[in-house]
Design an enzyme around this catalytic site. Structure first.
Site, PDB file in Angstrom:
ATOM      1  CG  HIS A 185      -3.791  -0.720  -2.230  1.00 59.16           C
ATOM      2  ND1 HIS A 185      -4.336   0.547  -2.230  1.00 59.16           N
ATOM      3  CD2 HIS A 185      -3.409  -0.960  -0.964  1.00 59.16           C
ATOM      4  CE1 HIS A 185      -4.264   1.058  -1.019  1.00 59.16           C
ATOM      5  NE2 HIS A 185      -3.701   0.160  -0.229  1.00 59.16           N
ATOM      6  CE  LYS A 215      -7.527   0.962   0.833  1.00 61.57           C
ATOM      7  NZ  LYS A 215      -6.838   0.029   1.685  1.00 61.57           N
ATOM      8  CB  SER A 253      -0.972  -0.014   1.174  1.00 61.32           C
ATOM      9  OG  SER A 253      -0.307  -0.331   2.374  1.00 61.32           O
TER      10      SER A 253
HETATM   11  C1  LIG Z   1      -6.814  -0.133   3.168  1.00 62.55           C
HETATM   12  C2  LIG Z   1      -6.229  -1.462   3.439  1.00 62.55           C
HETATM   13  C3  LIG Z   1      -6.843  -2.343   4.326  1.00 62.55           C
HETATM   14  C4  LIG Z   1      -7.998  -1.934   5.186  1.00 62.55           C
HETATM   15  O1  LIG Z   1      -9.173  -1.836   4.456  1.00 62.55           O
HETATM   16  P1  LIG Z   1     -10.378  -0.935   5.013  1.00 62.55           P
HETATM   17  O2  LIG Z   1     -11.555  -1.502   4.305  1.00 62.55           O
HETATM   18  O3  LIG Z   1     -10.075   0.470   4.658  1.00 62.55           O
HETATM   19  O4  LIG Z   1     -10.444  -1.162   6.488  1.00 62.55           O
HETATM   20  C5  LIG Z   1      -6.319  -3.611   4.443  1.00 62.55           C
HETATM   21  N1  LIG Z   1      -5.225  -3.983   3.752  1.00 62.55           N
HETATM   22  C6  LIG Z   1      -4.581  -3.146   2.921  1.00 62.55           C
HETATM   23  C7  LIG Z   1      -3.378  -3.620   2.168  1.00 62.55           C
HETATM   24  C8  LIG Z   1      -5.065  -1.841   2.746  1.00 62.55           C
HETATM   25  O5  LIG Z   1      -4.424  -1.006   1.951  1.00 62.55           O
END
Ligand SMILES: *Cc1c(COP(=O)(O)O)cnc(C)c1O
Length: 392
Positions: free
Chosen positions: A207, A238, A179
């Site tokens: 992602h 996302k 990320s």
């Molecule tokens: C954003 C993210 C999460 C968490 O997801 P949310 O739905 O925002 O809680 C988990 N793993 C990775 C790699 C992320 O980038």
């Protein structure tokens, strides 16, 4: 208060204090955000496919809101499980070409709950050093041995698998796309090691879900590896533009999680309207091949332009393009100067990233036009020169 003020003061002095700032949505302009009444090109959003404002998603959420009410009222195991959940999980399993799926309230709860359900005292979890914090927290809560391997270092992973080969249960877990760096895990090598050592494999596609694969299934599908992955996880916050998370895999896995995943059992179900919105987002993600192609070609242009200009840009082909600055104060100053120039781009500092690697993390979305990106690159280079990040 027990020294908290002093510690906050030193965080501030080191350029490490975090603050929450208010941003507003700009209707009809998904690539932008408003901050203090100023329109900023939003280069810090994870809404990769530009779906967060999609009228079909919003309409379905509104319809179900009127029918089902504001909240689910109970956890899914009690009376919180409504029709939209069942339909969504069926569609998710079909999309991922696997037996079953389970929706969680968000990615943080999915990761922390799944890892804790799959590993306990005496077991071992092998985890890339740059994995997301929700994975780290899941491992800590599980009380399993935390075997952290150097980022993408397959020899180190093999060494640790060897060292712990006699443990009863072994779980390898990795982000598919990291990320804060935007690079990819070496999934083929990891899958081979998993087979060799009889471990389970969990991949976090937060992602990469929606971004890779002909139907946005994620990187594992794109690489033809999805049969190798025991636990496939992604978020709806996302690329899907909504909120929530999914886990897909075998019927046994899902049955196990329904019985063992504490964030699922002990927390209220997502509101039905959110679940309905995710259902429409899933259709749009599957049909979004052109959006994906544009996003990836724009990301390539953006990454190579910044690299050619002399910035230290992490390798990769994802829409996450970090420019490593090093010093915390310089990263903050960089972000402030970009904001003055009409660009929202956050400074990411330790402990989110290793010490000495503070960075501006740009993330692109399908909503950005090439011209907007070219203008942004010129501004970023100008600020880079002014701050001495780029040599003149
Ligand atoms: C954003 C993210 C999460 C968490 O997801 P949310 O739905 O925002 O809680 C988990 N793993 C990775 C790699 C992320 O980038």
């Amino acid at each position: 208060m027990n020294g908290l003020e002093n510690e906050l003061e030193s965080l501030q002095n080191e350029g490490l204090e975090r603050t929450i700032r208010t941003c507003s949505n700009v209707p009809g302009k998904p690539g932008y955000t408003l901050r203090k009444d100023r329109l900023l090109l939003n280069l810090s959003s994870n809404d990769y496919l530009g779906l967060a404002q999609h009228p079909k998603i919003i309409e379905s959420m509104r319809d179900v809101l009127l029918l089902e009410g504001a909240g689910a009222g109970a956890s899914r195991l009690i009376t919180g499980n409504r029709g939209p959940y069942d339909r969504l999980e069926e569609s998710l399993a079909a999309w991922q070409n696997c037996e079953a799926a389970l929706v969680f309230a968000n990615g943080y709860m999915a990761n922390s709950g799944v890892i804790r359900a799959l590993a306990g005292r005496g077991d071992v979890v092998f985890s890339d050093r740059l994995n997301h914090a929700s994975i780290v927290d899941g491992i800590v809560m599980s009380r399993a041995e935390h075997a952290r391997y150097r980022h993408n270092d397959m020899e180190h992973l093999r060494h640790l698998l060897n060292k712990y080969r006699d443990r009863p249960r072994k779980l390898i877990v990795t982000d598919a796309v990291f990320s804060m760096d935007g690079d990819q895990a070496h999934l083929r090598e990891i899958a081979a090691l998993k087979r060799e050592y009889g471990a389970m494999l969990m991949v976090d596609e937060a992602h990469s879900g929606g971004v890779y694969g002909v139907h946005g299934e994620g990187l594992c599908h794109e690489l033809g590896l999805h049969d190798e992955v025991d636990v496939h996880m992604g978020t709806f916050s996302k690329s899907f533009g909504v909120y929530g998370a999914y886990v897909t895999g075998s019927r046994t896995l899902i049955r196990w999680l329904v019985n063992k995943a504490r964030p699922l059992i002990y927390s209220t179900a997502l509101p039905p309207a959110i679940v309905a919105g995710i259902g429409i987002a899933l259709e749009l993600v599957q049909a979004g091949h052109e959006r994906r192609q544009y996003l990836l070609s724009a990301s390539k242009l953006f990454r190579s332009s910044l690299g050619n200009a002399g910035f230290q840009v992490a390798e990769g082909n994802s829409p996450i393009v970090p420019v490593i600055v090093g010093d915390n104060h310089t990263a903050l100053r960089f972000s402030e100067m970009l904001e003055t120039d009409g660009i929202a781009a956050s400074a990411i500092r330790p402990p989110t990233v290793p010490d000495g690697t503070a960075r501006i993390r740009f993330s692109l979305t399908e909503a950005h036009t090439e011209q907007e990106l070219i203008d942004a690159i010129a501004k970023i280079c100008r600020v880079g020169h002014q701050l001495g990040v780029l040599e003149t």
